[in-house]
Design a protein around this motif. Structure first.
Motif, mmCIF file in Angstrom:
data_model
loop_
_atom_site.group_PDB
_atom_site.id
_atom_site.type_symbol
_atom_site.label_atom_id
_atom_site.label_comp_id
_atom_site.label_asym_id
_atom_site.label_seq_id
_atom_site.Cartn_x
_atom_site.Cartn_y
_atom_site.Cartn_z
ATOM 1 N N MET A 60 16.520 -37.213 -12.282
ATOM 2 C CA MET A 60 17.203 -35.952 -12.606
ATOM 3 C C MET A 60 17.331 -35.785 -14.113
ATOM 4 O O MET A 60 17.144 -36.728 -14.874
ATOM 5 C CB MET A 60 18.606 -35.940 -11.999
ATOM 6 C CG MET A 60 18.651 -35.900 -10.512
ATOM 7 S SD MET A 60 20.385 -35.686 -10.014
ATOM 8 C CE MET A 60 20.192 -35.474 -8.277
ATOM 9 N N ARG A 61 17.678 -34.568 -14.477
ATOM 10 C CA ARG A 61 18.010 -34.325 -15.881
ATOM 11 C C ARG A 61 19.179 -35.235 -16.271
ATOM 12 O O ARG A 61 19.984 -35.634 -15.425
ATOM 13 C CB ARG A 61 18.436 -32.870 -16.081
ATOM 14 C CG ARG A 61 17.345 -31.857 -15.849
ATOM 15 C CD ARG A 61 17.802 -30.444 -16.237
ATOM 16 N NE ARG A 61 19.195 -30.150 -15.962
ATOM 17 C CZ ARG A 61 19.647 -29.605 -14.833
ATOM 18 N NH1 ARG A 61 18.822 -29.303 -13.865
ATOM 19 N NH2 ARG A 61 20.935 -29.354 -14.676
ATOM 20 N N ALA A 64 22.742 -34.055 -15.187
ATOM 21 C CA ALA A 64 22.694 -33.494 -13.831
ATOM 22 C C ALA A 64 24.065 -33.374 -13.161
ATOM 23 O O ALA A 64 24.339 -32.391 -12.488
ATOM 24 C CB ALA A 64 21.756 -34.314 -12.956
ATOM 25 N N GLU A 65 24.933 -34.353 -13.329
ATOM 26 C CA GLU A 65 26.237 -34.297 -12.656
ATOM 27 C C GLU A 65 27.372 -33.961 -13.617
ATOM 28 O O GLU A 65 28.534 -34.092 -13.256
ATOM 29 C CB GLU A 65 26.509 -35.630 -11.945
ATOM 30 C CG GLU A 65 25.622 -35.837 -10.740
ATOM 31 C CD GLU A 65 26.038 -37.032 -9.902
ATOM 32 O OE1 GLU A 65 26.730 -37.929 -10.415
ATOM 33 O OE2 GLU A 65 25.659 -37.066 -8.721
ATOM 34 N N ASP A 77 16.441 -29.790 -4.969
ATOM 35 C CA ASP A 77 17.518 -29.886 -5.946
ATOM 36 C C ASP A 77 16.955 -29.517 -7.314
ATOM 37 O O ASP A 77 16.050 -30.190 -7.820
ATOM 38 C CB ASP A 77 18.064 -31.313 -5.944
ATOM 39 C CG ASP A 77 19.385 -31.456 -6.667
ATOM 40 O OD1 ASP A 77 19.642 -30.665 -7.595
ATOM 41 O OD2 ASP A 77 20.147 -32.362 -6.317
ATOM 42 N N ASP A 78 17.488 -28.447 -7.914
ATOM 43 C CA ASP A 78 16.955 -27.993 -9.199
ATOM 44 C C ASP A 78 17.300 -28.935 -10.348
ATOM 45 O O ASP A 78 16.813 -28.763 -11.464
ATOM 46 C CB ASP A 78 17.410 -26.569 -9.501
ATOM 47 C CG ASP A 78 18.918 -26.426 -9.617
ATOM 48 O OD1 ASP A 78 19.652 -27.396 -9.336
ATOM 49 O OD2 ASP A 78 19.370 -25.330 -9.997
ATOM 50 N N ARG A 79 18.121 -29.939 -10.086
ATOM 51 C CA ARG A 79 18.451 -30.915 -11.126
ATOM 52 C C ARG A 79 17.369 -31.984 -11.269
ATOM 53 O O ARG A 79 17.339 -32.728 -12.230
ATOM 54 C CB ARG A 79 19.792 -31.598 -10.801
ATOM 55 C CG ARG A 79 20.951 -30.619 -10.649
ATOM 56 C CD ARG A 79 22.197 -31.298 -10.140
ATOM 57 N NE ARG A 79 21.944 -31.976 -8.871
ATOM 58 C CZ ARG A 79 22.713 -32.927 -8.347
ATOM 59 N NH1 ARG A 79 23.790 -33.322 -8.984
ATOM 60 N NH2 ARG A 79 22.423 -33.487 -7.198
#
Length: 184
Positions: A60-61, A64-65, A77-79
């Motif tokens: 993920m980026r 992300a969270e 999931d776009d992350r």
């Protein structure tokens, strides 16, 4: 249990040696395709509720969270980075967990480790959920090779995890590892 630990230690050491070129390539591509660290550490809960940091390749980026907090993973999931989608689809993002197995925090086979925040939620919703913590968490398991992984029924996953716990043997572990080679 001694045999299981020997299998985990020797199996993870051998797998780390065999997969190190692939892991090196994944690390390079991850670094090349997105900013941030290559490995991602996340707190998980294992045997008897002990917490440990599990290792994965970052999919993920980096942030992300940051806004959402802990969120259950979704299929689209776009992350997730584009290369991260490939890693997740092939389960290659899990290879660094061989380090956790080598260190004795996880096993090659057992119920998948979960985040404490989700365990706190599930233990109130699903009867007997905490029985999963009576064995060491694993990289693969009976539930996973039977299709109960990711965003699937927690009740069915628990059913398969409990079957594994109640019928455990070193031969059952070897069978699951063999099937994992073909099912991912």
């Amino acid at each position: 249990m001694v045999l299981k630990r020997i299998l985990d230690f020797c199996g993870s050491l051998l797998a780390l040696l065999l997969f190190s070129p692939i892991m090196f390539m994944i690390a390079l591509i991850t670094k090349w395709t997105s900013p941030g660290s290559v490995l991602y550490q996340q707190e998980r809960m294992g045997l008897d509720g002990l917490r440990f940091q599990t290792f994965k390749f970052r999919t993920m980026r980096v942030d992300a969270e940051h806004q959402s907090g802990a969120v259950w993973a979704k299929k689209y999931d776009d992350r997730v980075t584009r290369f991260g989608q490939f890693l997740r689809k092939t389960s290659l993002d899990e290879l660094p967990q061989l380090i956790n197995v080598f260190r004795g925090e996880m096993s090659l086979v057992g119920p998948r480790p979960e985040r404490p925040v989700f365990i706190e939620e599930f233990k109130h919703q699903i009867p007997d959920y905490m029985l999963r913590l009576k064995v060491k968490a694993g990289m693969t398991g009976w539930a996973q090779i039977n299709g109960w992984r990711g965003n699937t029924s927690l009740e069915k996953r628990l059913e398969y995890d409990l079957h594994y716990i109640n019928h455990w043997s070193i031969w059952f572990d070897l069978r699951i590892l063999f099937i994992t080679i073909f099912k991912g």
